[in-house]
Design a protein around this motif. Structure first.
Motif, PDB file in Angstrom:
ATOM      1  N   LYS A   1       0.819  -1.197   0.000  1.00  0.00           N
ATOM      2  CA  LYS A   1       0.000   0.000   0.000  1.00  0.00           C
ATOM      3  C   LYS A   1       0.861   1.258   0.000  1.00  0.00           C
ATOM      4  CE  LYS A   1      -3.470  -2.804   0.539  1.00  0.00           C
ATOM      5  NZ  LYS A   1      -4.274  -3.204  -0.623  1.00  0.00           N
ATOM      6  N   LYS A   2       0.282   2.331  -0.509  1.00  0.00           N
ATOM      7  CA  LYS A   2       0.949   3.628  -0.498  1.00  0.00           C
ATOM      8  C   LYS A   2       0.448   4.436   0.681  1.00  0.00           C
ATOM      9  CE  LYS A   2       1.172   8.019  -2.952  1.00  0.00           C
ATOM     10  NZ  LYS A   2       0.813   8.736  -4.193  1.00  0.00           N
ATOM     11  N   GLY A   3       1.301   4.623   1.683  1.00  0.00           N
ATOM     12  CA  GLY A   3       0.920   5.437   2.829  1.00  0.00           C
ATOM     13  C   GLY A   3       1.737   6.697   2.950  1.00  0.00           C
ATOM     14  N   CYS A   4       2.995   6.646   2.475  1.00  0.00           N
ATOM     15  CA  CYS A   4       3.851   7.824   2.666  1.00  0.00           C
ATOM     16  C   CYS A   4       4.852   8.020   1.539  1.00  0.00           C
ATOM     17  CB  CYS A   4       4.595   7.727   3.999  1.00  0.00           C
ATOM     18  SG  CYS A   4       5.772   6.349   4.085  1.00  0.00           S
ATOM     19  N   ASP A   5       5.329   6.932   0.922  1.00  0.00           N
ATOM     20  CA  ASP A   5       6.395   6.975  -0.076  1.00  0.00           C
ATOM     21  C   ASP A   5       7.664   7.632   0.449  1.00  0.00           C
ATOM     22  OD1 ASP A   5       5.348   5.471  -2.086  1.00  0.00           O
ATOM     23  OD2 ASP A   5       4.580   7.141  -3.268  1.00  0.00           O
ATOM     24  N   SER A   6       7.891   7.505   1.748  1.00  0.00           N
ATOM     25  CA  SER A   6       9.112   8.063   2.343  1.00  0.00           C
ATOM     26  C   SER A   6       9.686   7.150   3.413  1.00  0.00           C
ATOM     27  CB  SER A   6       8.823   9.446   2.943  1.00  0.00           C
ATOM     28  OG  SER A   6       7.782   9.369   3.904  1.00  0.00           O
ATOM     29  N   GLY A   7       9.167   5.931   3.511  1.00  0.00           N
ATOM     30  CA  GLY A   7       9.708   4.977   4.469  1.00  0.00           C
ATOM     31  C   GLY A   7       9.329   5.233   5.903  1.00  0.00           C
ATOM     32  N   ASP A   8       8.194   5.910   6.130  1.00  0.00           N
ATOM     33  CA  ASP A   8       7.821   6.306   7.483  1.00  0.00           C
ATOM     34  C   ASP A   8       6.641   5.548   8.072  1.00  0.00           C
ATOM     35  OD1 ASP A   8       9.782   8.356   7.737  1.00  0.00           O
ATOM     36  OD2 ASP A   8       8.544   9.665   6.496  1.00  0.00           O
ATOM     37  N   CYS A   9       5.842   4.836   7.244  1.00  0.00           N
ATOM     38  CA  CYS A   9       4.611   4.258   7.784  1.00  0.00           C
ATOM     39  C   CYS A   9       4.584   2.733   7.758  1.00  0.00           C
ATOM     40  CB  CYS A   9       3.393   4.813   7.057  1.00  0.00           C
ATOM     41  SG  CYS A   9       3.093   4.117   5.414  1.00  0.00           S
ATOM     42  N   GLY A  10       5.339   2.098   6.885  1.00  0.00           N
ATOM     43  CA  GLY A  10       5.403   0.642   6.860  1.00  0.00           C
ATOM     44  C   GLY A  10       4.296  -0.042   6.108  1.00  0.00           C
ATOM     45  N   ALA A  11       3.367   0.690   5.501  1.00  0.00           N
ATOM     46  CA  ALA A  11       2.251   0.045   4.803  1.00  0.00           C
ATOM     47  C   ALA A  11       2.708  -0.724   3.569  1.00  0.00           C
ATOM     48  CB  ALA A  11       1.210   1.089   4.400  1.00  0.00           C
ATOM     49  N   CYS A  12       3.896  -0.426   3.083  1.00  0.00           N
ATOM     50  CA  CYS A  12       4.392  -1.062   1.864  1.00  0.00           C
ATOM     51  C   CYS A  12       5.441  -2.133   2.155  1.00  0.00           C
ATOM     52  CB  CYS A  12       4.995  -0.004   0.940  1.00  0.00           C
ATOM     53  SG  CYS A  12       6.538   0.699   1.595  1.00  0.00           S
ATOM     54  N   THR A  13       5.558  -2.570   3.390  1.00  0.00           N
ATOM     55  CA  THR A  13       6.626  -3.497   3.765  1.00  0.00           C
ATOM     56  C   THR A  13       6.510  -4.823   3.028  1.00  0.00           C
ATOM     57  OG1 THR A  13       6.698  -2.509   5.971  1.00  0.00           O
ATOM     58  CG2 THR A  13       7.771  -4.640   5.694  1.00  0.00           C
ATOM     59  N   VAL A  14       7.641  -5.290   2.511  1.00  0.00           N
ATOM     60  CA  VAL A  14       7.729  -6.604   1.868  1.00  0.00           C
ATOM     61  C   VAL A  14       8.976  -7.297   2.388  1.00  0.00           C
ATOM     62  CG1 VAL A  14       6.570  -5.808  -0.224  1.00  0.00           C
ATOM     63  CG2 VAL A  14       9.079  -5.752  -0.100  1.00  0.00           C
ATOM     64  N   LEU A  15       9.068  -8.589   2.123  1.00  0.00           N
ATOM     65  CA  LEU A  15      10.282  -9.346   2.426  1.00  0.00           C
ATOM     66  C   LEU A  15      11.125  -9.446   1.158  1.00  0.00           C
ATOM     67  CD1 LEU A  15       8.862 -12.297   4.570  1.00  0.00           C
ATOM     68  CD2 LEU A  15       9.802 -10.113   5.365  1.00  0.00           C
ATOM     69  N   LEU A  16      12.352  -8.990   1.225  1.00  0.00           N
ATOM     70  CA  LEU A  16      13.292  -9.101   0.123  1.00  0.00           C
ATOM     71  C   LEU A  16      14.315 -10.158   0.509  1.00  0.00           C
ATOM     72  CD1 LEU A  16      14.198  -8.043  -2.630  1.00  0.00           C
ATOM     73  CD2 LEU A  16      15.510  -6.268  -1.449  1.00  0.00           C
ATOM     74  N   ASP A  17      14.175 -11.332  -0.099  1.00  0.00           N
ATOM     75  CA  ASP A  17      14.961 -12.496   0.315  1.00  0.00           C
ATOM     76  C   ASP A  17      14.847 -12.725   1.823  1.00  0.00           C
ATOM     77  OD1 ASP A  17      15.763 -13.105  -2.229  1.00  0.00           O
ATOM     78  OD2 ASP A  17      17.709 -12.105  -2.081  1.00  0.00           O
ATOM     79  N   GLY A  18      13.612 -12.549   2.339  1.00  0.00           N
ATOM     80  CA  GLY A  18      13.331 -12.824   3.743  1.00  0.00           C
ATOM     81  C   GLY A  18      13.567 -11.685   4.693  1.00  0.00           C
ATOM     82  N   VAL A  19      14.105 -10.572   4.209  1.00  0.00           N
ATOM     83  CA  VAL A  19      14.407  -9.424   5.067  1.00  0.00           C
ATOM     84  C   VAL A  19      13.349  -8.344   4.847  1.00  0.00           C
ATOM     85  CG1 VAL A  19      16.082  -7.627   5.620  1.00  0.00           C
ATOM     86  CG2 VAL A  19      16.869  -9.930   4.998  1.00  0.00           C
ATOM     87  N   PRO A  20      12.699  -7.824   5.916  1.00  0.00           N
ATOM     88  CA  PRO A  20      11.662  -6.805   5.718  1.00  0.00           C
ATOM     89  C   PRO A  20      12.269  -5.468   5.284  1.00  0.00           C
ATOM     90  CG  PRO A  20      12.054  -7.141   8.061  1.00  0.00           C
ATOM     91  CD  PRO A  20      12.860  -8.188   7.346  1.00  0.00           C
ATOM     92  N   VAL A  21      11.692  -4.881   4.237  1.00  0.00           N
ATOM     93  CA  VAL A  21      12.125  -3.567   3.747  1.00  0.00           C
ATOM     94  C   VAL A  21      10.886  -2.754   3.407  1.00  0.00           C
ATOM     95  CG1 VAL A  21      14.302  -4.451   2.811  1.00  0.00           C
ATOM     96  CG2 VAL A  21      12.273  -4.316   1.333  1.00  0.00           C
ATOM     97  N   HIS A  22      11.040  -1.439   3.467  1.00  0.00           N
ATOM     98  CA  HIS A  22       9.997  -0.541   2.992  1.00  0.00           C
ATOM     99  C   HIS A  22      10.162  -0.414   1.486  1.00  0.00           C
ATOM    100  CE1 HIS A  22       9.454   1.594   7.164  1.00  0.00           C
ATOM    101  NE2 HIS A  22       9.067   0.340   7.145  1.00  0.00           N
ATOM    102  N   SER A  23       9.227  -0.962   0.730  1.00  0.00           N
ATOM    103  CA  SER A  23       9.392  -1.004  -0.713  1.00  0.00           C
ATOM    104  C   SER A  23       9.290   0.366  -1.364  1.00  0.00           C
ATOM    105  CB  SER A  23       8.374  -1.959  -1.336  1.00  0.00           C
ATOM    106  OG  SER A  23       7.047  -1.528  -1.098  1.00  0.00           O
ATOM    107  N   CYS A  24       8.761   1.370  -0.642  1.00  0.00           N
ATOM    108  CA  CYS A  24       8.634   2.701  -1.235  1.00  0.00           C
ATOM    109  C   CYS A  24       9.973   3.426  -1.322  1.00  0.00           C
ATOM    110  CB  CYS A  24       7.625   3.548  -0.465  1.00  0.00           C
ATOM    111  SG  CYS A  24       8.146   4.024   1.200  1.00  0.00           S
ATOM    112  N   ILE A  25      10.974   2.985  -0.548  1.00  0.00           N
ATOM    113  CA  ILE A  25      12.285   3.629  -0.604  1.00  0.00           C
ATOM    114  C   ILE A  25      13.377   2.645  -1.016  1.00  0.00           C
ATOM    115  CG2 ILE A  25      11.731   5.474   1.016  1.00  0.00           C
ATOM    116  CD1 ILE A  25      13.143   3.821   3.200  1.00  0.00           C
ATOM    117  N   THR A  26      12.978   1.470  -1.439  1.00  0.00           N
ATOM    118  CA  THR A  26      13.930   0.479  -1.934  1.00  0.00           C
ATOM    119  C   THR A  26      13.976   0.557  -3.459  1.00  0.00           C
ATOM    120  OG1 THR A  26      13.465  -1.010  -0.079  1.00  0.00           O
ATOM    121  CG2 THR A  26      14.491  -1.966  -2.039  1.00  0.00           C
TER     122      THR A  26
END
Length: 880
Positions: free
Chosen positions: A31-56
């Motif tokens: 989801k799009k909540g901030c696009d600045s890595g501040d809210c976590g709504a876009c969190t995904v696992l990248l090779d098992g590691v959680p990242v904010h996809s809006c700033i990755t």
């Protein structure tokens, strides 16, 4: 990348972030909540590691495994963590939930248990605006809060739960993006100016641009972005695209292109020339003679503006009894002025809408709104179409809090879609606000300055109340009259007093517009009145609880503000006395607080609030239920689900009446083409208005079913049994909330910590205990943020607060767990004796905390938020 187990061909665009690449590939669980890595709504696992996809950067995912909530489990086979979130009821709107689930999964054992020593730090990157975090903590711990079935009185799980936790519940823009056109807005850099000319030539040359709309393309119709059942409640002072701009950030031009990037590039090339006009930013200066007029050219009667020549959109001045004598003869008097700053709704789903014209010529708008039918009717009026030629659909809405009781994006996409359809282009047009636009261009809570003067006799009984309110409605009057009138109503009417005077005005300024916000003005005025009453209790020498007991209204008392008693409100039930007793005993019954360390001071405080359970002047809902021979009930009702829990309550009401399991109830809601009419999900009416309509429809089905011989007989028929129900909101009850807190204050740093939080509520019969608890906790959490840390800073009309990085909504570690206590009452008006309880919990929290700070440090706060710098200055005798 390997997205949720499937290989995605192709490569991302240069500079693209992972979130937009995932969504371009059909992954709507992010989801799009901030696009600045501040809210976590876009969190995904990248090779098992959680990242904010809006700033990755998307390029980092090339050839790697990307897992969203949709890849962790399905609604039929939930992962252990997803199951825990469902069983704990750990969401309300659910927009943030996929991100929470993904983050927790990365830290969980195989059985879903999350064992971290410092969850406040670990989860600081995930925000939730709705729940207050207690239920999320329960999910992490494996606590089960909901029941598998049952009707009224049971903690039934939300029907959408399995879809929410797997990221499969569709929110507004969770639709395929193929062929969609995108809108970018050109906004004014000036607080007050006239548009002299617009040169769109360079913008139209940008590849992919299909349409540029300027003020010359706007319908010449004035309207209000605020939506109420009676559209005359709000002033008609707005044009879709206006030749006069009245705040920095007001939209001037809309660019439509085949991609968001192209639209943004083209918007930057639009050349707008302005004639800058004088501006005014202080509401006191704005109503003074000689101030620049914001809407002086408008006809006061036609636009329903109280006094355009003074920039006053609404006013009330009146007195009952003799206030001057009541103050002069009082044994005790107190007086003070309190201010409340701007607060953002901070719903994690930003405003967004998509519009298109169907093959039959119907304009269809899918939008994030609390009021689909009211949006439909006003779009029809502004665009010159019959209401039945406009269809508005609201999917699940990612939070509202009053901010989506407006028409803010729907008009732009609708106009663009119609203009394109005239050319034979029926592609959908979409506008999705950025988080920065949410702070700079979307209405905020009304800032208010409230002066209160109280008089009491020697025993503490009120002899006089004087309340003066100055409300900054900003550049437009949307909700300005309603917020002002409501703010001074229940806050004053809850007290018996022989002499009352209220003088209130809502004033235009060249600041960003203010609008509807949880509590609808009560929070600001209650802050002042309850603070003054606390000081009066100290003057009299009695406890703040006893002062309230001696002065609150009781059944049989008229509800009086500054004129004739209110006649359309009644005591459907009364639990304020119980709430006072419950809150006082709960706070006193806890162990004595120990200061966190040397240098901290402890204080206690309380406050109360009364609220009408339904807005005035009518609130309508129609429901239709069809019980099919297979025992499935289909419910068509127009109210929207945005975390208020109406979907769950309506399911319970039908299940109770028809003797069904909740999973046999199917809702068709918030679609003007298929649902029954509903004024909207605001004023906490989803349960007490729409709920009554649903209950009455279910009762009609029950009667007809019984006449047939019950469900077995129905199974032998060919068609469904149908029942309808309505409610007009004409009879309105009152509800009560009492909040009590214990705080620790550190004068050396100005920090305030809430050590103990209790709220006692008069909610009538509780339809869903877990859901009620969550609504109260969420309201308290939002109020704690307003009280201590949240503020949108505006200087000379310029918004300085533009994202979550500088606007600190409460995180997991900022909110105490609130003990929720419920009075034993049965309301005569609500479904099964229930009252509404969505926005009410917010109102008494800030004054309770302020009164506790006063108790701790001996100096009274007068300004919200009570941020560290303000408390630090306050304890040193400086100006807060």
């Amino acid at each position: 990348m390997i997205l949720d187990g499937d290989e995605v061909p192709g490569a991302p665009a240069p500079g693209q972030c992972l979130r937009t690449w995932i969504r371009a590939c059909g992954g709507t669980a992010v989801k799009k909540g901030c696009d600045s890595g501040d809210c976590g709504a876009c969190t995904v696992l990248l090779d098992g590691v959680p990242v904010h996809s809006c700033i990755t950067p998307a390029a980092r995912a090339a050839g790697r495994a990307v897992t969203t909530a949709a890849g962790l489990g399905t609604p039929e086979e939930l992962s252990p963590v997803q199951r825990r979130f469902v069983e704990a009821g750990a969401f309300q709107c659910g927009f943030c939930t996929p991100g929470w689930v993904v983050t927790a999964t990365a830290l969980a054992d195989a059985d879903g248990t999350v064992r971290v020593a410092d969850p406040e730090r670990v989860f600081k990157g995930n925000l939730c605006r709705c729940t207050g975090y207690r239920s999320i903590r329960d999910a992490l711990a494996g606590t089960v809060n909901v029941t598998a079935g049952g009707g009224v009185g049971c903690s039934v799980a939300a029907p959408a739960g399995p879809r929410v936790v797997t990221g499969r519940e569709a929110f507004t823009l969770d639709l395929p993006d193929t062929g969609v056109l995108h809108v970018a807005l050109v906004r004014s850099p000036h607080a007050h100016a006239r548009v002299v000319a617009v040169d769109r030539g360079a913008a139209e040359e940008v590849p992919g641009v299909v349409l540029v709309l300027t003020p010359a393309d706007s319908p010449d119709v004035l309207y209000s972005t605020a939506r109420h059942e009676n559209r005359l409640d709000d002033p008609d002072d707005t044009r879709l695209l206006d030749e006069v701009v009245r705040f920095r950030g007001q939209r001037v031009v809309a660019v439509v292109a085949e991609s968001a990037a192209a639209a943004q590039r083209a918007a930057a090339l639009v050349d707008v020339r302005y004639e800058v006009l004088p501006a005014v930013f202080d509401p006191e200066a704005s109503r003074a003679p000689g101030a620049p007029l914001l809407h002086g050219e408008k006809d006061a009667a036609a636009s329903r503006i109280a006094d355009p020549a003074r920039n006053v959109v609404a006013a009330t001045h009146g007195e009952v009894g003799d206030v001057a004598t009541g103050l002069r003869t009082a044994a005790h008097t107190v007086r003070g002025t309190w201010t409340s700053g701007r607060v953002a709704h901070a719903a994690l789903e930003t405003h967004g809408a998509r519009a298109w014209v169907d093959d039959d010529g119907t304009l269809v708008v899918r939008t994030s709104t609390q009021v689909p039918f009211l949006v439909r009717d006003e779009l029809a009026r502004v665009l010159g179409r019959a209401p039945d030629r406009v269809r508005v659909v609201a999917a699940r809405v990612g939070g509202g809090f009053g901010g989506k009781q407006e028409l803010l994006v729907e008009d732009v996409v609708a106009l663009a879609a119609l203009r394109l359809a005239e050319r034979g282009d029926r592609r959908p047009v979409q506008l999705e606000m950025t988080r920065e636009e949410q702070f700079t261009a979307i209405p905020l809570r009304h800032p208010m300055r409230v002066t209160v003067e109280l008089g009491a006799d020697a025993e503490g009984r009120l002899t006089a109340m004087r309340v003066e309110v100055l409300s900054d409605t900003g550049a437009y009057g949307n909700h300005g009259p309603g917020v002002m009138f409501h703010g001074v109503h229940e806050s004053v009417a809850v007290y018996r007093c022989p002499a009352k005077r209220v003088d209130a005005e809502a004033v235009y300024t060249n600041n960003p517009p203010s609008g509807a916000f949880r509590g609808y003005g009560l929070g600001q005025v209650v802050f002042a009145i309850e603070s003054a009453l606390d000081e009066l209790a100290r003057e009299v020498g009695i406890t703040p609880f006893d002062l309230r007991r001696r002065n609150v209204v009781v059944p049989g008392d008229p509800l009086v503000v500054n004129g004739p008693p209110t006649t359309d409100l009644e005591f459907g039930s009364y639990g304020l006395d119980q709430c006072l007793d419950l809150a006082e005993a709960a706070l006193a019954g806890t162990r004595p607080a120990v200061p966190p360390a040397e240098g901290w001071a402890i204080g206690e405080g309380m406050a109360l609030a009364m609220i009408a359970t339904i807005p005035p002047r009518g609130h309508h809902s129609h429901a239709r239920i069809a019980l099919s021979p297979d025992g499935t009930a289909t419910v068509a009702v127009g109210t929207a689900e945005f975390g208020n829990g109406t979907a769950t309550v309506h399911t319970q009401l039908v299940a109770q009446a028809l003797g069904l399991d909740p999973d046999r109830v199917r809702l068709i809601a918030s679609d003007t083409a298929t649902s029954g009419y509903d004024s909207g999900a605001f004023g906490s009416t989803g349960s007490v208005v729409a709920g009554l309509a649903v209950q009455r429809a279910a009762a009609e089905v029950r009667r007809r079913l019984d006449a047939l011989g019950g469900l077995p007989a129905l199974r032998r028929t060919e068609g469904p049994v149908v029942g309808t129900g309505t409610c007009d909101g004409g009879r309105r009850s009152v509800a009560f909330n009492v909040h009590a807190v214990r705080v620790a204050v550190h004068p050396a740093s100005g920090e305030v910590r809430v050590l103990d939080s209790v709220q006692a509520v008069d909610a009538g019969v509780v339809l869903n205990p877990e859901q009620l608890r969550g609504q109260v906790e969420g309201g308290v959490a939002q109020a704690v943020g307003s009280a201590l840390q949240e503020e949108v800073v505006v200087v000379d009309g310029q918004v300085r607060t533009r994202g979550f990085r500088t606007y600190r909504t409460p995180q997991l570690g900022d909110v105490p767990t609130t003990r929720v206590l419920v009075a034993d009452t049965v309301d005569a008006l609500g479904p099964h004796g229930a009252k509404s309880m969505s926005e009410a919990p917010y109102n008494p929290v800030a004054p309770a905390i302020a009164n506790a700070v006063r108790d701790a440090v001996g100096v009274r706060p007068h300004d919200l938020p009570m941020s560290r710098d303000r408390i630090w200055r306050l304890t040193r005798g400086g100006t807060p």
